[in-house]
Scaffold this motif. Structure first.
Motif, PDB file in Angstrom:
ATOM      1  N   ASP A 320       0.827  -1.212   0.000  1.00 39.03           N
ATOM      2  CA  ASP A 320       0.000   0.000   0.000  1.00 39.03           C
ATOM      3  C   ASP A 320       0.863   1.265   0.000  1.00 39.03           C
ATOM      4  N   MET A 321       2.144   1.131  -0.116  1.00 38.24           N
ATOM      5  CA  MET A 321       3.013   2.308  -0.270  1.00 38.24           C
ATOM      6  C   MET A 321       3.011   2.660  -1.756  1.00 38.24           C
ATOM      7  N   HIS A 322       2.326   3.724  -2.099  1.00 39.46           N
ATOM      8  CA  HIS A 322       1.982   3.961  -3.496  1.00 39.46           C
ATOM      9  C   HIS A 322       3.205   4.163  -4.405  1.00 39.46           C
ATOM     10  N   CYS A 323       4.194   4.898  -3.913  1.00 38.22           N
ATOM     11  CA  CYS A 323       5.369   5.167  -4.760  1.00 38.22           C
ATOM     12  C   CYS A 323       6.074   3.850  -5.121  1.00 38.22           C
ATOM     13  N   LEU A 324       6.151   2.954  -4.136  1.00 39.37           N
ATOM     14  CA  LEU A 324       6.817   1.668  -4.382  1.00 39.37           C
ATOM     15  C   LEU A 324       5.971   0.782  -5.289  1.00 39.37           C
ATOM     16  N   SER A 400      13.691  10.656   3.313  1.00 32.96           N
ATOM     17  CA  SER A 400      12.391  10.372   3.926  1.00 32.96           C
ATOM     18  C   SER A 400      11.294  10.551   2.872  1.00 32.96           C
ATOM     19  N   GLY A 401      10.052  10.358   3.295  1.00 33.83           N
ATOM     20  CA  GLY A 401       8.921  10.540   2.388  1.00 33.83           C
ATOM     21  C   GLY A 401       8.809  11.963   1.858  1.00 33.83           C
ATOM     22  N   LYS A 402       9.372  12.906   2.592  1.00 37.07           N
ATOM     23  CA  LYS A 402       9.270  14.308   2.150  1.00 37.07           C
ATOM     24  C   LYS A 402       9.946  14.508   0.799  1.00 37.07           C
ATOM     25  N   TYR A 403      11.085  13.869   0.602  1.00 38.12           N
ATOM     26  CA  TYR A 403      11.790  13.989  -0.684  1.00 38.12           C
ATOM     27  C   TYR A 403      10.913  13.424  -1.813  1.00 38.12           C
ATOM     28  N   ILE A 404      10.346  12.255  -1.567  1.00 37.87           N
ATOM     29  CA  ILE A 404       9.518  11.624  -2.615  1.00 37.87           C
ATOM     30  C   ILE A 404       8.298  12.501  -2.913  1.00 37.87           C
ATOM     31  N   ASN A 405       7.765  13.092  -1.864  1.00 38.67           N
ATOM     32  CA  ASN A 405       6.615  13.986  -2.057  1.00 38.67           C
ATOM     33  C   ASN A 405       7.011  15.214  -2.872  1.00 38.67           C
ATOM     34  N   ASP A 409       4.308  13.049  -7.773  1.00 36.37           N
ATOM     35  CA  ASP A 409       2.907  13.260  -7.411  1.00 36.37           C
ATOM     36  C   ASP A 409       2.298  11.984  -6.827  1.00 36.37           C
ATOM     37  N   HIS A 410       3.145  11.060  -6.349  1.00 42.01           N
ATOM     38  CA  HIS A 410       2.637   9.786  -5.825  1.00 42.01           C
ATOM     39  C   HIS A 410       1.858   9.935  -4.523  1.00 42.01           C
ATOM     40  N   CYS A 411       2.333  10.847  -3.652  1.00 45.12           N
ATOM     41  CA  CYS A 411       1.782  10.868  -2.289  1.00 45.12           C
ATOM     42  C   CYS A 411       0.298  11.221  -2.269  1.00 45.12           C
ATOM     43  N   GLN A 412      -0.133  11.992  -3.276  1.00 43.47           N
ATOM     44  CA  GLN A 412      -1.567  12.343  -3.326  1.00 43.47           C
ATOM     45  C   GLN A 412      -2.444  11.098  -3.481  1.00 43.47           C
ATOM     46  N   HIS A 413      -1.853  10.011  -3.978  1.00 41.49           N
ATOM     47  CA  HIS A 413      -2.657   8.801  -4.231  1.00 41.49           C
ATOM     48  C   HIS A 413      -2.411   7.731  -3.165  1.00 41.49           C
ATOM     49  N   CYS A 414      -1.736   8.116  -2.112  1.00 40.47           N
ATOM     50  CA  CYS A 414      -1.293   7.109  -1.139  1.00 40.47           C
ATOM     51  C   CYS A 414      -2.134   7.159   0.126  1.00 40.47           C
ATOM     52  N   ARG A 415      -2.261   6.034   0.797  1.00 45.97           N
ATOM     53  CA  ARG A 415      -3.023   6.037   2.048  1.00 45.97           C
ATOM     54  C   ARG A 415      -2.212   6.635   3.189  1.00 45.97           C
ATOM     55  N   TYR A 416      -0.894   6.785   2.978  1.00 44.92           N
ATOM     56  CA  TYR A 416      -0.032   7.366   4.012  1.00 44.92           C
ATOM     57  C   TYR A 416       0.175   8.860   3.770  1.00 44.92           C
ATOM     58  N   SER A 417       0.613   9.535   4.827  1.00 42.66           N
ATOM     59  CA  SER A 417       0.911  10.968   4.685  1.00 42.66           C
ATOM     60  C   SER A 417       2.417  11.197   4.812  1.00 42.66           C
ATOM     61  N   PRO A 418       3.000  11.883   3.832  1.00 42.00           N
ATOM     62  CA  PRO A 418       4.449  12.120   3.904  1.00 42.00           C
ATOM     63  C   PRO A 418       4.817  13.097   5.017  1.00 42.00           C
ATOM     64  N   ASN A 419       3.808  13.768   5.590  1.00 42.16           N
ATOM     65  CA  ASN A 419       4.107  14.752   6.636  1.00 42.16           C
ATOM     66  C   ASN A 419       4.050  14.170   8.039  1.00 42.16           C
ATOM     67  N   ALA A 426       1.181   7.530   9.132  1.00 38.35           N
ATOM     68  CA  ALA A 426       2.533   8.050   8.862  1.00 38.35           C
ATOM     69  C   ALA A 426       3.208   7.299   7.716  1.00 38.35           C
ATOM     70  N   CYS A 427       3.846   8.037   6.831  1.00 38.98           N
ATOM     71  CA  CYS A 427       4.584   7.414   5.731  1.00 38.98           C
ATOM     72  C   CYS A 427       5.726   6.578   6.313  1.00 38.98           C
ATOM     73  N   PRO A 428       5.805   5.279   5.987  1.00 40.86           N
ATOM     74  CA  PRO A 428       6.853   4.427   6.561  1.00 40.86           C
ATOM     75  C   PRO A 428       8.271   4.923   6.268  1.00 40.86           C
ATOM     76  N   PHE A 429       8.460   5.618   5.131  1.00 38.87           N
ATOM     77  CA  PHE A 429       9.810   6.111   4.824  1.00 38.87           C
ATOM     78  C   PHE A 429      10.324   7.018   5.951  1.00 38.87           C
ATOM     79  N   ASN A 430       9.402   7.745   6.615  1.00 40.73           N
ATOM     80  CA  ASN A 430       9.835   8.733   7.599  1.00 40.73           C
ATOM     81  C   ASN A 430      10.467   8.090   8.830  1.00 40.73           C
TER      82      ASN A 430
HETATM   83  S1  SF4 Z   1       3.337   8.866   1.459  1.00 40.32           S
HETATM   84 FE1  SF4 Z   1       5.236   7.758   1.655  1.00 40.32          FE
HETATM   85  S2  SF4 Z   1       4.767   5.684   0.949  1.00 40.32           S
HETATM   86 FE2  SF4 Z   1       3.114   7.006   0.262  1.00 40.32          FE
HETATM   87  S3  SF4 Z   1       3.708   7.617  -1.812  1.00 40.32           S
HETATM   88 FE3  SF4 Z   1       4.447   9.203  -0.421  1.00 40.32          FE
HETATM   89  S4  SF4 Z   1       6.524   8.601   0.054  1.00 40.32           S
HETATM   90 FE4  SF4 Z   1       5.547   6.816  -0.815  1.00 40.32          FE
END
Ligand code: SF4
Ligand SMILES: Cc1cc2nc3c(=O)[nH]c(=O)nc-3n(C[C@H](O)[C@H](O)[C@H](O)COP(=O)(O)OP(=O)(O)OC[C@H]3O[C@@H](n4cnc5c(N)ncnc54)[C@H](O)[C@@H]3O)c2cc1C
Length: 500
Positions: A320-324, A400-405, A409-419, A426-430
């Motif tokens: 469920d980590m959308h970017c991955l 961390s997830g902040k860089y990917i965000n 534009d992946h984070c907008q579609h993810c169940r996690y929050s990069p913040n 919480a985004c697991p990357f963080n």
């Molecule tokens: S919130 Fe985290 S897991 Fe989800 S898309 Fe963004 S970086 Fe990837």
């Protein structure tokens, strides 16, 4: 008079190959499809399709040029299915008294060939001169240097080749335009539609077209969006030239010269052309030099002591980590992901989780159509996992997830929050990011480039640090891994028809 067998490997499909250039009239050229090479990691079907289609076309082309060619097909009943044994069988069949081969792209084969010498049938290895530099050139450059940094190597390469040079100075007044090349995708940017090619047509024509299309459609925006990642575009402004370069259908010289010409003709800006040429003249040559001067020890390095098996979703995208999820899906669909997806998404996650180098390297080698060990290994083991102790990169590429965000534009579609760093959303990357820094404090804290970030970690309140640690540990404890690549689900994404 000696009668040589000229063994041409699947990534040596260049008419300019030294063994072909120097072929005597009585030589027999041999190309072999063998099961051993096709299955020692579970190569993506696109990759195998590309190699075999290109080899078959190349054999045809050589025959047209008047060479005597033997092509061992996978289906041949008498095929030994081992490259070495097949070449020796054919040498006997055709009455050849030596086997000549250009340096292979993998230490494993190189060593096997070196060890294969017999008086009756010697193997003669020739240096591969299709690159800008040889391993000896790299050794000479590396001699006496404590740090083998790309930037210095690249400047030498520019001076040596004269590419993007004018009166001994870099064109545009700078060696490097990286600061112009970090734009994320914003708004409704239109991406070029990738050209589609069919392998049934002449391979060379298809790759000529790839080169033409790239230079006309992608080059001018290559630099600016070099580090960006997009939900909707698999290729952005990347060239997709790596596979054609790596199997020998394009030469790095012709590609760099063509890009330089686009700058001189004012069809592409300096930051795009310099950034592109640096990838090929700099990075590509640099990783090859590193590979050949550091092997075989390089492959065994694991400086951060990683032990985890590969996360299972690297094979089936079930996360469920959308970017991955998107990075793995795009990889399985196309046998391609661009550099920042490889480095900062799948690579970064593996680094933060501590995936062991052999597991990660085998995955990258299997799933990308451009994967040859000399280029895949330093990028994965050195650049991604920092397992060479910092030889390739002055610090780990952890984020961390902040860089990917920021870059996608992946984070907008993810169940996690990069913040968020802790909690259910919480985004697991963080948490993994801070956990990684804590875990490897002993190896990384003294690194001057990590000082700032350890400063931030040290200023964190103890209860926050402890909550982050717990969050990361819980995540790692439930992370499903796969112990090998024979697992039933990994082939699921490998069955699509090859069209590009
Ligand atoms: S919130 Fe985290 S897991 Fe989800 S898309 Fe963004 S970086 Fe990837
Ligand atoms: C973990 C990991 C594994 C990789 N494995 C491979 C691999 O097996 N084969 C491979 O060719 N590249 C590999 N790379 C490098 C890079 O990601 C690919 O070359 C690039 O994504 C190919 O796409 P492109 O042709 O569209 O490249 P572009 O972004 O258009 O770049 C142009 C060319 O520059 C060269 N290049 C760019 N970066 C690198 C680099 N870091 N090292 C070497 N050459 C580079 C390639 O030849 C590429 O075709 C890897 C990178 C990482 C982080």
């Amino acid at each position: 008079m000696s009668k040589p067998l000229l063994l041409v490997l699947g990534d040596q499909l260049s008419s300019s190959l030294v063994t072909l250039r120097q072929a005597p009239d009585n030589a027999v050229v041999v190309l072999c499809e063998v099961a051993d090479e096709a299955s020692y990691v579970p190569h993506h079907s696109h990759k195998l399709g590309l190699f075999f289609a290109a080899m078959r076309h190349f054999a045809y082309q050589l025959r047209q040029q008047g060479f005597e060619v033997h092509y061992s097909n996978l289906d041949d009943a008498d095929n030994c299915h081992s490259l070495i044994r097949e070449a020796e069988r054919l040498a006997q069949l055709y009455g050849c008294d030596e086997i000549r081969v250009t340096r292979p792209g993998e230490w494993r084969l190189y060593e096997a060939m070196l060890n294969r010498q017999t008086a009756e049938l010697p193997w003669r290895l020739h240096e591969d001169d299709r690159f800008f530099t040889t391993p000896d050139d790299f050794s000479q450059w590396a001699e006496g240097r404590k740090l083998l940094r790309l930037e210095y190597f690249y400047r030498e390469q520019r001076k040596r080749t004269g590419l993007l040079m004018e009166d001994n100075e870099p064109m545009g007044g700078q060696w490097n335009f990286d600061h112009d090349n970090r734009e994320p995708i914003k708004g409704d940017l239109a991406f070029p539609t990738p050209p589609r090619h069919h392998y049934e047509k002449m391979t060379q024509a298809a790759f000529d077209a790839v080169k033409r299309h790239f230079l006309d459609h992608c080059l001018s925006d290559f630099g600016r969006y070099q580090d960006a990642i997009s939900e909707s575009s698999n290729f952005l402004f990347h060239s997709r030239l790596s596979a054609a370069l790596n199997i020998g259908l394009l030469s790095p010289q012709e590609v760099c010269q063509a890009a330089e010409q686009r700058y001189l003709d004012e069809q592409a800006p300096i930051n795009a052309v310099e950034g592109f040429i640096r990838q090929i003249l700099g990075w590509r040559e640099y990783v090859r030099g590193l590979y050949w001067t550091q092997m075989p020890d390089y492959k065994r390095r694991n400086s951060l002591g990683f032990e985890r098996d590969l996360p299972a979703f690297y094979w089936d995208a079930k996360t469920d980590m959308h970017c991955l999820k998107r990075a793995v899906e795009m990889t399985m669909d196309n046998g391609y992901a661009h550099h920042i997806q490889r480095l900062m998404v799948t690579g970064n996650f593996a680094l933060l989780c501590g995936v062991k180098p052999e597991a990660l390297c085998d995955w990258y080698l299997a799933v990308y159509i451009d994967a040859c060990e000399w280029v895949e290994l330093p990028n994965t083991l050195g650049m991604v996992l920092h397992a060479d102790g910092g030889q390739m990169g002055s610090k780990p590429y952890c984020a961390s997830g902040k860089y990917i965000n920021k870059m996608s534009d992946h984070c907008q579609h993810c169940r996690y929050s990069p913040n968020q760093v802790t909690g259910e959303k919480a985004c697991p990357f963080n948490s993994l990011y801070w956990h990684f820094l804590e875990q490897h404090r002993g190896s990384l804290q003294q690194n001057p480039r990590m000082k700032l970030i350890y400063g931030s970690l040290d200023r964190m309140a103890p209860d926050k640090r402890s909550a982050i640690h717990q969050q990361a540990q819980q995540f790692l404890d439930q992370l499903e891994t796969s112990t090998g690549y024979g697992q039933p689900h990994h082939t699921a994404g490998y069955t699509k028809e090859t069209t590009s």
